[in-house]
Enzyme design. Structure first.
Site, mmCIF file in Angstrom:
data_model
loop_
_atom_site.group_PDB
_atom_site.id
_atom_site.type_symbol
_atom_site.label_atom_id
_atom_site.label_comp_id
_atom_site.label_asym_id
_atom_site.label_seq_id
_atom_site.Cartn_x
_atom_site.Cartn_y
_atom_site.Cartn_z
ATOM 1 N N LEU A 175 27.527 30.379 40.688
ATOM 2 C CA LEU A 175 27.814 30.328 39.744
ATOM 3 C C LEU A 175 27.248 29.299 38.299
ATOM 4 O O LEU A 175 27.087 28.361 39.285
ATOM 5 C CB LEU A 175 29.239 30.389 38.942
ATOM 6 C CG LEU A 175 29.861 29.956 37.549
ATOM 7 C CD1 LEU A 175 29.561 31.669 36.327
ATOM 8 C CD2 LEU A 175 31.377 29.732 37.326
ATOM 9 N N HIS B 241 43.258 18.716 24.334
ATOM 10 C CA HIS B 241 41.898 18.627 25.777
ATOM 11 C C HIS B 241 41.840 18.452 26.684
ATOM 12 O O HIS B 241 41.306 18.965 27.346
ATOM 13 C CB HIS B 241 40.758 17.063 25.034
ATOM 14 C CG HIS B 241 40.930 17.441 23.262
ATOM 15 N ND1 HIS B 241 39.780 18.077 23.071
ATOM 16 C CD2 HIS B 241 40.957 16.029 22.058
ATOM 17 C CE1 HIS B 241 39.600 18.405 21.277
ATOM 18 N NE2 HIS B 241 40.459 16.838 21.369
ATOM 19 N N ASP C 164 37.856 26.951 21.605
ATOM 20 C CA ASP C 164 38.723 26.008 20.505
ATOM 21 C C ASP C 164 40.201 25.901 20.215
ATOM 22 O O ASP C 164 40.662 27.287 21.270
ATOM 23 C CB ASP C 164 37.657 26.780 19.321
ATOM 24 C CG ASP C 164 38.575 26.579 18.282
ATOM 25 O OD1 ASP C 164 38.135 24.898 17.583
ATOM 26 O OD2 ASP C 164 37.990 26.608 17.006
#
Ligand code: FPP
Length: 251
Positions: A136, A42, A25
């Site tokens: 991962l 972004h 956020d």
């Protein structure tokens, strides 16, 4: 039957949490604070994401779930939605080969039916290419909303009841969990939210029942390995009881 995670499956106190989920956020505020368009926030957010994926692998985290586009984000201006869709396209096109080379598995959760066909195809390509990878696992929550996910799972159960394959009284929390997008994945041990906001915003509401929540006061584009390590240190200082009395410190 009481249902709770078994302490025996928890990692050792010093180990990295197995599953870390992040609410990324503050991109917009990061940009606005610098007089830049929100889209630039972004884009810098994607760079922070690259850093974080690398750091998560190095730190021994097994699963990293990231909240990239919420079911509620459709209410943003069209231009910003286009930006975010474009970034997902770019992220998969530009980073998929690298992720694959680094043995990263990519999975996507959320509602796919509303996505543009080319995005759906990219998502499927990413999942297919990396499905055998053993390093991962990165779970991208895209067009994801937890309540919608739980409603879909409830609908799937209802269909089975309607077809006579399932007795309503046989429905358990585990069975609902097995119909979520995250079925077969362990619940997140740690949920991090950046930007100082302190809420879950419809992210992993079911799966996060016993997660430790760490709120970090920096905007997502500034997130880096040091911030991830600090959040993990905080996690290790917590006592996890899973509703019981015995503390599982730092696990
Ligand atoms: C929250 O910032 C962030 C988002 C809504 C999207 C997160 C997206 C990225 C980090 C880049 C995209 C990555 C992929 C893989 C698609 P905000 O816009 O809500 O910030 P604000 O609260 O300051 O306005």
């Amino acid at each position: 039957m009481p249902q709770k995670p078994l302490p025996s499956i928890l990692p050792a106190a010093s180990a990295a949490p197995r599953h870390v989920a992040i609410i990324m956020d503050g991109n917009g505020r990061w940009a606005e604070a610098r007089g830049l368009p929100r889209g630039e926030g972004h884009r810098r957010g994607v760079e922070a994401l690259r850093r974080t994926v690398g750091a998560a692998g190095e730190l021994g985290i097994a699963i990293l779930t990231i909240f990239s586009f919420s079911a509620e984000n459709w209410s943003r201006p069209q231009a910003e939605i286009r930006d975010l869709m474009g970034l997902l396209r770019l992220f998969i096109r530009n980073d998929l080969a690298d992720l694959h080379r680094n043995n990263v598995r990519v999975m996507v959760i959320g509602e796919r039916d509303d996505l543009a066909p080319d995005i759906r195809a990219l998502v499927e390509e990413a999942e297919e290419l990396t499905k055998g990878n053993t390093g991962l696992t990165v779970i991208v929550a895209f067009n994801y909303g937890s309540r919608q996910e739980i409603a879909r799972a409830a609908r799937a159960l209802a269909v089975e009841v309607h077809a006579g394959r399932l007795e309503p009284k046989a429905i358990t929390a585990d069975q609902l969990g097995a119909r979520l997008d995250t079925a077969a994945l362990p619940d997140p041990d740690l949920i991090i939210r950046t930007s100082g906001e302190q809420r879950l915003s419809n992210f992993l509401l079911w799966q996060g029942a016993y997660s430790e929540l760490v709120f970090v006061p920096i905007y997502w584009p500034d997130f880096d390995r040091a911030a991830l390590e600090a959040a993990i240190d905080e996690y290790h200082r917590r006592e996890r009881r899973f509703g019981g009395l015995v503390a599982h410190t730092g696990s």
